[in-house]
Design a protein around this motif. Sequence first.
Motif, short mmCIF file in Angstrom:
data_model
loop_
_atom_site.label_atom_id
_atom_site.label_comp_id
_atom_site.label_asym_id
_atom_site.label_seq_id
_atom_site.Cartn_x
_atom_site.Cartn_y
_atom_site.Cartn_z
N GLN A 173 0.84 -1.20 0.00
CA GLN A 173 0.00 0.00 0.00
C GLN A 173 0.88 1.25 0.00
O GLN A 173 1.92 1.29 0.65
N GLY A 174 0.45 2.24 -0.77
CA GLY A 174 1.17 3.51 -0.80
C GLY A 174 0.17 4.67 -0.84
O GLY A 174 -0.85 4.59 -1.55
N ALA A 175 0.47 5.74 -0.11
CA ALA A 175 -0.43 6.91 -0.08
C ALA A 175 0.41 8.18 -0.05
O ALA A 175 1.49 8.22 0.56
N PHE A 176 -0.09 9.22 -0.74
CA PHE A 176 0.62 10.48 -0.84
C PHE A 176 -0.36 11.63 -0.62
O PHE A 176 -1.53 11.55 -1.00
N SER A 177 0.11 12.68 -0.02
CA SER A 177 -0.72 13.87 0.15
C SER A 177 -0.80 14.62 -1.18
O SER A 177 -0.01 14.39 -2.09
N LYS A 178 -1.77 15.55 -1.28
CA LYS A 178 -1.98 16.27 -2.53
C LYS A 178 -0.79 17.15 -2.89
O LYS A 178 -0.55 17.44 -4.06
N ASN A 179 -0.04 17.61 -1.88
CA ASN A 179 1.09 18.51 -2.14
C ASN A 179 2.43 17.76 -2.10
O ASN A 179 3.47 18.37 -1.85
N TRP A 180 2.40 16.45 -2.33
CA TRP A 180 3.66 15.67 -2.34
C TRP A 180 4.40 15.97 -3.65
O TRP A 180 4.03 15.48 -4.71
N ARG A 181 5.45 16.80 -3.54
CA ARG A 181 6.11 17.34 -4.73
C ARG A 181 7.00 16.31 -5.44
O ARG A 181 7.38 16.54 -6.59
N ALA A 182 7.34 15.21 -4.79
CA ALA A 182 8.18 14.20 -5.45
C ALA A 182 7.39 13.36 -6.44
O ALA A 182 7.97 12.61 -7.23
N GLY A 183 6.07 13.50 -6.40
CA GLY A 183 5.23 12.74 -7.31
C GLY A 183 4.91 11.36 -6.77
O GLY A 183 5.59 10.83 -5.89
N GLY A 184 3.86 10.79 -7.29
CA GLY A 184 3.45 9.46 -6.82
C GLY A 184 1.95 9.30 -6.99
O GLY A 184 1.21 10.27 -7.26
N VAL A 185 1.48 8.09 -6.83
CA VAL A 185 0.06 7.80 -6.97
C VAL A 185 -0.34 6.82 -5.87
O VAL A 185 0.42 5.89 -5.53
N ASN A 186 -1.50 7.07 -5.27
CA ASN A 186 -1.99 6.15 -4.24
C ASN A 186 -2.28 4.79 -4.87
O ASN A 186 -2.85 4.68 -5.95
N SER A 187 -1.91 3.74 -4.14
CA SER A 187 -2.09 2.40 -4.68
C SER A 187 -2.30 1.41 -3.55
O SER A 187 -1.90 1.63 -2.39
N LEU A 188 -2.94 0.30 -3.90
CA LEU A 188 -3.14 -0.80 -2.97
C LEU A 188 -3.08 -2.10 -3.75
O LEU A 188 -3.77 -2.26 -4.76
#
Length: 347
Positions: free
Chosen positions: A85-100
Motif C-alpha cells: 500500500q502507498g499513499a501520498f498527500s496532494k502537495n507531495w512534490r516528489a510525485g506518486g500515486v496512491n495504490s493498494l
Amino acid sequence: MKSFNICLLLSFISVSSLFAQETDTIPIDTIPIETKGLEIKLKRSPLPVRVGTLTFKPIRIAPVVVDEKVNYWKTATQIGIDVNQGAFSKNWRAGGVNSLAVGGMLNYKTAYSKESYSFTSEVRLEYGKVKNKDQLQKKTRDRIFWDNKGGLQLSKSWYFFGSVTFESQFDRGYFYYRDPKQNNEEKADLISKFMAPGYLTESIGFEYKPVPYFSTRIGTGTAKQTFMLDTAVINLARNPGNFGLRPPKDGRPAQTFRNELAFQVTSTFGEKQIFTNVFLYARYNMFIPYDRPLAHVDHRLDVTLKSKINKFMNVTINGVGLFDKDSDPEVQASQNLSLGFGFTFPR
C-alpha cells in the motif's frame, strides 16, 4: 514323686546338652584374608528334613498390542498473503500515486509411496490485484495449476508414469489501453477468463528421478485439450492467435475445443533450500506437437525464489517465461516480488 521330678530334670538337661553340642558352627580362620581368603564351613544338621513338591500355577498375561499404523501419505500445505500500500498527500512534490495491492497463494502437495508404487498430487493457486488511483483494477497474478501423477518404479532412478494436468485462471483478463477519443480515458477489452482458455493434459512415459527433489518426465504419449467455454472473449485484434483455436470465419462458428498429440518433457526442481533460509522451486515444460513444425514447440518456465525473514514472514520473487505461438509470436514474461506472511503445515 520327688524321685520322679529328679528324673525329669535330668532328662531335660541331657536333651539340652545334646542340642547344644549339635548347633551349627562357623569356623573363621585367623589368617589374614589378603593371603588366604575367608572360608565358611557349615555342619549338616542331623534333624530330619521334609522334602515336598512345589506346585506352580501358570498365570496368563495378556499380550500388549501396539495400536500403530504405517502412514504411506505425506502432505504439505503452504499459504501466503502479501499486501502493498502507498499513499501520498496532494502537495507531495516528489510525485506518486496512491495504490493498494493484495495477493495470495496456496500450494498443496500430497504424496503416497508404498513399495514400488507412488502417487503425487500438487495444487498451486495464485491470485493478486492492484488498484492505482484514477486507474482500473489490474491483475498481478492469476493461475490455477493441478498436477496428478502415478508411478511404477522400474529401477533405482527410473519410473513408468501416467499424469493428468489441469491449468486455467480464476478471473477475467483484460487488454488495457487509452482512448484518445474519450479524453485519453483508460479502457479494457476482455481477452480471457476461467476456462477460456482452459487446458487439460494427459501424458504417459518414463520419469528419471535421481534425487527426491528433482525429476524429469519424458512423455512419449501426450494429449492436450484446449477449451474455450465462452466465445465472448475472442478478440482477434488483441489476441490474433486465439490460443490456437479457429476463430469464426465464413459462417462457421468459433472452435471451442481442440485436441493435440505431442511429445512432452517436464522437469521439476522441488522446493529445496539452496542457501541459508533461501528456497528454490522451478518447473520447465516443453510441448512438441506431432502434427506441426518444430517452430510451434511450446516452452514454459516457472521459477520461485523464497527467502525466510523469520518464522512467518517471507520475501518471494516469482518469474514466468512463456513461448507459445498460439498466443503470441514473441516470448511472454511476467515477474512479481512480494513481502508477506507465509504459513507451512505441518511445520
